[in-house]
Design a protein around this motif. Structure first.
Motif, short mmCIF file in Angstrom:
data_model
loop_
_atom_site.label_atom_id
_atom_site.label_comp_id
_atom_site.label_asym_id
_atom_site.label_seq_id
_atom_site.Cartn_x
_atom_site.Cartn_y
_atom_site.Cartn_z
N LEU A 290 16.50 13.40 -0.79
CA LEU A 290 15.62 12.81 0.22
C LEU A 290 14.57 13.82 0.63
N VAL A 291 13.31 13.48 0.44
CA VAL A 291 12.20 14.35 0.82
C VAL A 291 11.67 13.91 2.18
N THR B 188 3.77 18.50 -8.25
CA THR B 188 4.60 19.40 -9.06
C THR B 188 5.83 18.71 -9.66
N LEU B 189 5.99 17.40 -9.37
CA LEU B 189 7.21 16.71 -9.78
C LEU B 189 7.28 16.52 -11.29
N SER B 190 8.51 16.55 -11.78
CA SER B 190 8.78 16.23 -13.19
C SER B 190 9.84 15.15 -13.24
N LEU B 191 10.19 14.73 -14.42
CA LEU B 191 11.20 13.69 -14.59
C LEU B 191 12.53 14.10 -13.95
N PHE B 192 12.82 15.42 -13.96
CA PHE B 192 14.11 15.91 -13.48
C PHE B 192 14.09 16.31 -12.00
N SER B 193 12.92 16.38 -11.39
CA SER B 193 12.85 16.81 -9.99
C SER B 193 12.37 15.71 -9.05
N THR B 194 12.14 14.50 -9.58
CA THR B 194 11.65 13.40 -8.75
C THR B 194 12.74 12.99 -7.74
N LYS C 66 2.85 4.94 -5.63
CA LYS C 66 3.15 3.66 -6.25
C LYS C 66 2.41 3.46 -7.57
N SER C 67 1.30 4.13 -7.76
CA SER C 67 0.53 3.99 -9.01
C SER C 67 1.00 4.95 -10.10
N ASN C 68 1.87 5.89 -9.73
CA ASN C 68 2.38 6.86 -10.69
C ASN C 68 3.71 6.35 -11.25
N PRO C 69 3.83 6.11 -12.55
CA PRO C 69 5.08 5.59 -13.13
C PRO C 69 6.30 6.45 -12.81
N LEU C 70 6.07 7.74 -12.59
CA LEU C 70 7.17 8.65 -12.31
C LEU C 70 7.76 8.43 -10.92
N THR C 71 6.91 8.01 -9.97
CA THR C 71 7.35 7.89 -8.58
C THR C 71 7.27 6.46 -8.02
N SER C 72 6.86 5.50 -8.84
CA SER C 72 6.63 4.14 -8.34
C SER C 72 7.89 3.47 -7.81
N GLY C 73 9.07 3.92 -8.24
CA GLY C 73 10.30 3.30 -7.79
C GLY C 73 10.95 3.97 -6.59
N LEU C 74 10.28 4.95 -5.99
CA LEU C 74 10.86 5.66 -4.86
C LEU C 74 11.05 4.76 -3.65
N ILE C 75 12.11 4.99 -2.90
CA ILE C 75 12.29 4.34 -1.60
C ILE C 75 11.42 5.08 -0.60
N ILE C 76 10.57 4.35 0.12
CA ILE C 76 9.64 4.98 1.07
C ILE C 76 9.93 4.46 2.47
N VAL C 77 10.17 5.39 3.40
CA VAL C 77 10.39 5.05 4.80
C VAL C 77 9.37 5.82 5.64
N LEU C 78 8.68 5.11 6.53
CA LEU C 78 7.69 5.74 7.40
C LEU C 78 8.24 5.91 8.81
N LEU C 79 7.83 6.99 9.46
CA LEU C 79 8.19 7.27 10.85
C LEU C 79 6.91 7.34 11.67
N ALA C 80 6.86 6.61 12.78
CA ALA C 80 5.66 6.59 13.62
C ALA C 80 6.05 6.78 15.08
N HIS C 81 5.03 7.07 15.91
CA HIS C 81 5.30 7.44 17.29
C HIS C 81 5.31 6.27 18.27
N MET C 82 4.41 5.33 18.10
CA MET C 82 4.30 4.22 19.04
C MET C 82 4.44 2.89 18.32
N PRO C 83 5.21 1.95 18.86
CA PRO C 83 5.30 0.61 18.24
C PRO C 83 3.92 0.01 18.06
N ASP C 84 3.64 -0.48 16.84
CA ASP C 84 2.28 -0.93 16.50
C ASP C 84 2.42 -2.08 15.50
#
Length: 353
Positions: A10-11, A46-52, A74-92
């Motif tokens: 998890l990054v 700097t990501l590779s197939l083994f460090s994604t 999302k446009s990079n085949p190497l990372t397009s399948g990543l789970i992405i979660v955003l954190l924000a400060h104020m409900p919007d």
């Protein structure tokens, strides 16, 4: 088998996650803190197939920069399948809408419960990272395991077995008519998600022409569950579905197509009364802490929403989810009996469900 979350990378990009929260995440995942969004860009390059990584959690400080990075991910085949979660400060609401359109997996606003975030990540990991392996996913151990109460299970076995025995001549006739009416198997099987996210084969008499599943996407505009403003409805039910055969219309109107689900009840996949088990593509859209409650109660052949709103075209996606959550929190033997007694009149309502 237990899923090993510690192997999940998890990054985290941001500066405001507390030390305590970071340590809590670190107990289950391999957390890599890369700093602010400018550092995140450098890290991604700097990501590779083994460090994604598997999951990326981004704090929104510069909204435009964050969404620019998301587009690159999302446009990079190497990372397009990543789970992405955003954190924000104020409900919007505007930000939530933008995140939905960008197909972000979730958006949390400070302050939030870390346990809720962990539950959400665990579910996304199960469905996004190992979804192709249905058999492996089906045996994943759920942290909050639901066990059918003994009286309910005994009632399910006796009732479903008795009904199947009495209706067996009718079942044979229906099977013969289906064979004569159209090409294809008599029983339609699909993967469904039930109690505790258990996946099983769900049985129905086939009421559609062969290959109907492939046509669903093109018919989504006819969904009977009204859009609640989210832009993505969890439940799909097509009005006047053109895929249904002539015999299928009769089977659906009379609910005879549902009888084979009594075998699911006998097997213990589901109960006579509970929340309807869902197709995978619908279950994936009910993974937030708010709606996942429906999976912590029994799944069943009939339930609260069928008797409350069955056949009403104005029923919204949100209404049905609230009914499912209510049942999961309040089910009891007497509540089940009440639902069953009201199910029979609901079978004869004009609108198909």
């Amino acid at each position: 088998m237990d899923y090993n979350y510690k192997g999940i990378r998890l990054v985290y990009s941001g500066t405001e996650l507390s030390q305590e929260s970071a340590e809590t995440l670190g107990q289950e995942y391999n957390v890599v803190h890369v700093g602010d969004t400018s550092n995140l860009e450098n890290y991604l390059s700097t990501l590779s197939l083994f460090s994604t990584p598997d999951v990326i959690m981004i704090e929104i400080n510069d909204e435009e920069l964050v969404f620019s990075i998301i587009n690159k991910i999302k446009s990079n085949p190497l990372t397009s399948g990543l789970i992405i979660v955003l954190l924000a400060h104020m409900p919007d609401v505007r930000l939530r809408t933008r995140a939905l359109k960008a197909k972000i997996h979730d958006l949390y606003f400070y302050p939030f419960e870390m346990e809720h975030l962990k539950d959400r990540l665990n579910f996304l990991i199960k469905f996004k990272l190992i979804k192709p392996n249905i058999e492996q996913l089906a045996v994943i151990k759920k942290e909050k395991e639901y066990t059918t109460p003994t009286p309910k299970r005994v009632f399910d076995i006796v009732s479903s077995g008795g009904i199947l025995l009495v209706t067996s001549p009718i079942l044979l006739l229906i099977a013969l008519f289906i064979k004569l009416d159209s090409k294809g198997p008599v029983i339609y099987k699909s993967k469904r998600v039930g109690t505790g996210y258990k996946i099983f084969d769900f049985y129905k008499f086939r009421s559609m022409r062969a290959g109907a599943d492939k046509e669903l996407k093109n018919l989504s505009a006819l969904n009977q569950y009204a859009d609640d403003g989210s832009g993505a409805n969890a439940f799909v039910k097509i009005k006047n579905d053109p895929r249904v055969t002539k015999l299928g219309n009769f089977l659906r109107n009379s609910s005879l197509d549902e009888i084979p689900q009594l075998f699911n009840v006998l097997k213990g996949d589901m109960s006579l009364v509970g929340n309807r088990p869902l197709p995978l593509y619908e279950a994936e859209m009910l993974t937030s802490n708010e709606w996942s409650m429906r999976f912590l109660g029994p799944s069943g052949l009939t339930g609260l929403w069928q008797i409350s709103k069955r056949g009403k075209g104005e029923m919204s996606d949100t209404e049905r989810k609230k009914l499912d959550n209510f049942y999961a929190k309040n089910y009891s033997v007497w509540f089940d009996i009440s639902i069953m007694l009201k199910t029979f009149p609901a079978l004869f309502q004009k609108e198909k469900v």
